[in-house]
Design an enzyme around this catalytic site. Structure first.
Site, PDB file in Angstrom:
ATOM      1  N   TYR A 111     -14.131  -9.767  19.291  1.00 30.31           N
ATOM      2  CA  TYR A 111     -14.391 -10.538  20.510  1.00 30.31           C
ATOM      3  C   TYR A 111     -13.827  -9.796  21.716  1.00 30.31           C
ATOM      4  O   TYR A 111     -12.675  -9.361  21.705  1.00 30.31           O
ATOM      5  CB  TYR A 111     -13.737 -11.902  20.367  1.00 30.31           C
ATOM      6  CG  TYR A 111     -14.216 -12.972  21.315  1.00 30.31           C
ATOM      7  CD1 TYR A 111     -15.443 -13.586  21.119  1.00 30.31           C
ATOM      8  CD2 TYR A 111     -13.431 -13.402  22.383  1.00 30.31           C
ATOM      9  CE1 TYR A 111     -15.882 -14.604  21.963  1.00 30.31           C
ATOM     10  CE2 TYR A 111     -13.848 -14.415  23.226  1.00 30.31           C
ATOM     11  CZ  TYR A 111     -15.075 -15.016  23.020  1.00 30.31           C
ATOM     12  OH  TYR A 111     -15.502 -16.020  23.856  1.00 30.31           O
ATOM     13  N   SER A 202     -12.305  -9.703  12.679  1.00 25.86           N
ATOM     14  CA  SER A 202     -12.238 -10.824  13.613  1.00 25.86           C
ATOM     15  C   SER A 202     -13.657 -11.338  13.905  1.00 25.86           C
ATOM     16  O   SER A 202     -14.362 -11.734  12.984  1.00 25.86           O
ATOM     17  CB  SER A 202     -11.495 -10.407  14.883  1.00 25.86           C
ATOM     18  OG  SER A 202     -11.176 -11.527  15.676  1.00 25.86           O
ATOM     19  N   GLN A 203     -14.119 -11.291  15.163  1.00 28.32           N
ATOM     20  CA  GLN A 203     -15.508 -11.660  15.426  1.00 28.32           C
ATOM     21  C   GLN A 203     -16.436 -10.833  14.547  1.00 28.32           C
ATOM     22  O   GLN A 203     -17.397 -11.355  13.966  1.00 28.32           O
ATOM     23  CB  GLN A 203     -15.859 -11.423  16.890  1.00 28.32           C
ATOM     24  CG  GLN A 203     -17.339 -11.617  17.203  1.00 28.32           C
ATOM     25  CD  GLN A 203     -17.691 -11.280  18.650  1.00 28.32           C
ATOM     26  OE1 GLN A 203     -17.918 -12.163  19.460  1.00 28.32           O
ATOM     27  NE2 GLN A 203     -17.712 -10.000  18.975  1.00 28.32           N
ATOM     28  N   ASP A 291      -1.336 -15.109  10.981  1.00 29.87           N
ATOM     29  CA  ASP A 291      -2.443 -15.037  11.937  1.00 29.87           C
ATOM     30  C   ASP A 291      -2.668 -16.411  12.563  1.00 29.87           C
ATOM     31  O   ASP A 291      -3.080 -17.355  11.893  1.00 29.87           O
ATOM     32  CB  ASP A 291      -3.709 -14.575  11.219  1.00 29.87           C
ATOM     33  CG  ASP A 291      -4.812 -14.151  12.172  1.00 29.87           C
ATOM     34  OD1 ASP A 291      -4.887 -14.715  13.276  1.00 29.87           O
ATOM     35  OD2 ASP A 291      -5.602 -13.261  11.802  1.00 29.87           O
ATOM     36  N   HIS A 321      -2.796 -11.288  13.771  1.00 29.22           N
ATOM     37  CA  HIS A 321      -4.173 -10.897  14.080  1.00 29.22           C
ATOM     38  C   HIS A 321      -4.124  -9.521  14.727  1.00 29.22           C
ATOM     39  O   HIS A 321      -4.102  -9.395  15.954  1.00 29.22           O
ATOM     40  CB  HIS A 321      -4.802 -11.935  15.013  1.00 29.22           C
ATOM     41  CG  HIS A 321      -6.295 -11.906  15.030  1.00 29.22           C
ATOM     42  ND1 HIS A 321      -7.053 -12.406  13.995  1.00 29.22           N
ATOM     43  CD2 HIS A 321      -7.182 -11.424  15.941  1.00 29.22           C
ATOM     44  CE1 HIS A 321      -8.340 -12.254  14.269  1.00 29.22           C
ATOM     45  NE2 HIS A 321      -8.440 -11.660  15.438  1.00 29.22           N
TER      46      HIS A 321
END
Length: 341
Positions: A111, A202-203, A291, A321
Site C-alpha cells: 500500500y 502486505s497489500q 504486527d 509489519h
C-alpha cells in the site's frame, strides 16, 4: 525464529515466551482460527464469474520499451498497460537474457508503494524466473481513471466507492489483475510462462491471494502478512495502517455507524479470505506476531481457509509489519521447490 505451521504445536510454550502477540489471540488459538465467512455475499461467486467474463472481452493496449541495463545477464523493459477503463498502469519486466519461455511471477507491491526497481527482482532472475510488476492504480506513478461516487474526509484509497461494490476501488484493482493475467498468458506477452506464480507483501500479499483465487492457472503463491483480509476482525483490532482509514471513516463521517451494513457488504466482495476457498496451488505465507497493521488472526483466517494441500505459514514471534530478511530465505527455498516440480 521461524516456525512452519506443522511444527507450531510442539513449540507453543517456547514461542509464547518470545512473541508478545500484541492485541491478538495466543498462538495455539491462531493455529485453529478458521472463522465462519458470514460476510461473504450470496452472489460472490456469480459476481466474480461475471467480472472474469467481462475482462475476457477486453484486449489491452500494451507498450513495451526495452532498456539498456547494467547487468548483462538480464533484460529489463518498461511497460505501459492500458487497462479496461483506459487507465495507463506503469509496469516493469525483469527477465533472464535471451529467454522466451520460463517461470513467470506477477509481483504486487504494498500500500502506497509502486512496481519497484529492476534491482528488486534480480535475486529471482538468478533462479531463471521472469518478473512482471505493475503499479496498483492510483498508486506509484499510475493514475486512476475511475469515477467514485462518494467522498470522505479520510485520505487514502480504502474509501473510494465504499458503498458501491460494483465500482469500489479494489473491485477495479481486481479487474486490472484479471486483465494482466490474461495478457501474461497470451501470445502478446514477451515471455511465455512455463509456470505462473504470484507474490507480494502486505497489500501485495492480499492481491496475490486474490489473484491465485481468481485464476485457476496460477501454479504457486507467496503472500507475506497479507492485507485486505478478514475485515470484520481487522476493523476491531488493527492499530495502524490502511484498515484505520475505514475505522476513522466511521468516527468522522458516520459516528453512529448508519452506513456500516453497506460498507461491510462492499468489503465482502473484495475480502481476500473469501477467495481462499478457490486456492489449490502450493502457497507460502508469513506473519509476525507483533504486527498491528495486518493482525495475525486476520492472516491465519486466510491461511486456514486455503484449499491448498501444500501450504505453509511461517511465524516470526517478534516481527512487526516490516521487511523480514529471514523470510526471504524461506521464499528462495519455496521457489526452488517449484522449479523442481
Amino acid at each position: 525464529m521461524a516456525l512452519s505451521l506443522n511444527g507450531l504445536k510442539n513449540f507453543t510454550n517456547e514461542v509464547s515466551t518470545l512473541g508478545r502477540q500484541v492485541g491478538d489471540f495466543p498462538l495455539e488459538e491462531l493455529r485453529n482460527y478458521r472463522p465462519n465467512l458470514g460476510n461473504k455475499p450470496d452472489d460472490f461467486d456469480a459476481f466474480w464469474a461475471e467480472q472474469k467474463m467481462k475482462m475476457n472481452g477486453y484486449h489491452p493496449h500494451v507498450k513495451i520499451v526495452w532498456r539498456d541495463y547494467a547487468v548483462p545477464s538480464v533484460e529489463v523493459a518498461d511497460i505501459t498497460f492500458t487497462s479496461w477503463d483506459n487507465t495507463p498502469l506503469t509496469g516493469i519486466l525483469v527477465k533472464p537474457k535471451g529467454v522466451e519461455k520460463c517461470q513467470v511471477i506477477l509481483s504486487f507491491h504494498g500500500y502506497t508503494g509502486n512496481r519497484g526497481l529492476a534491482a528488486d527482482f534480480l535475486k529471482w532472475t538468478t533462479l531463471g524466473i521472469a518478473v512482471f510488476a505493475f503499479d496498483v492504480r492510483g498508486q506509484g506513478e499510475s493514475p486512476d481513471f475511475s469515477n467514485y461516487r462518494n467522498g470522505s474526509r479520510i485520505p487514502g484509497w480504502m474509501l473510494l466507492g465504499i458503498q458501491d461494490h460494483e465500482n469500489y476501488y479494489y473491485t477495479n484493482v481486481y479487474r486490472d489483475i484479471l486483465l494482466q493475467l490474461n495478457w501474461l498468458q497470451s501470445e502478446d506477452s514477451p515471455v511465455g510462462p512455463t509456470k505462473l506464480g504470484v507474490m507480494g507483501s502486505s497489500q501485495g500479499g492480499g492481491l496475490a491471494l486474490v489473484a491465485a483465487g481468481l485464476e485457476k492457472n496460477i501454479d504457486f503463491c507467496i503472500a507475506d502478512w497479507p492485507f485486505i483480509a478478514h475485515f470484520e476482525r481487522a476493523l476491531d483490532i488493527a492499530l495502524s495502517g490502511p484498515y484505520m482509514e475505514i475505522v476513522n471513516y466511521f468516527k468522522w463521517n458516520d459516528p453512529e455507524y448508519k452506513t456500516y451494513d453497506k460498507v461491510i457488504k462492499t468489503l465482502g466482495y473484495i475480502d481476500s479470505v473469501h477467495f481462499c476457498d478457490w486456492i489449490t496451488c502450493p502457497t507460502l505465507m508469513a506473519i509476525g506476531l507483533e504486527d498491528a497493521t495486518t493482525p495475525s488472526s486476520t492472516v491465519f483466517a486466510a491461511f486456514n481457509h486455503l484449499k491448498a494441500k501444500d501450504k505453509t505459514i511461517e511465524v516470526y514471534p517478534q516481527f512487526m509489519h516490516e521487511f523480514n530478511p529471514f523470510h526471504e530465505e524461506k521464499k528462495v527455498e519455496f521457489l526452488m521447490k517449484q522449479l523442481e516440480m
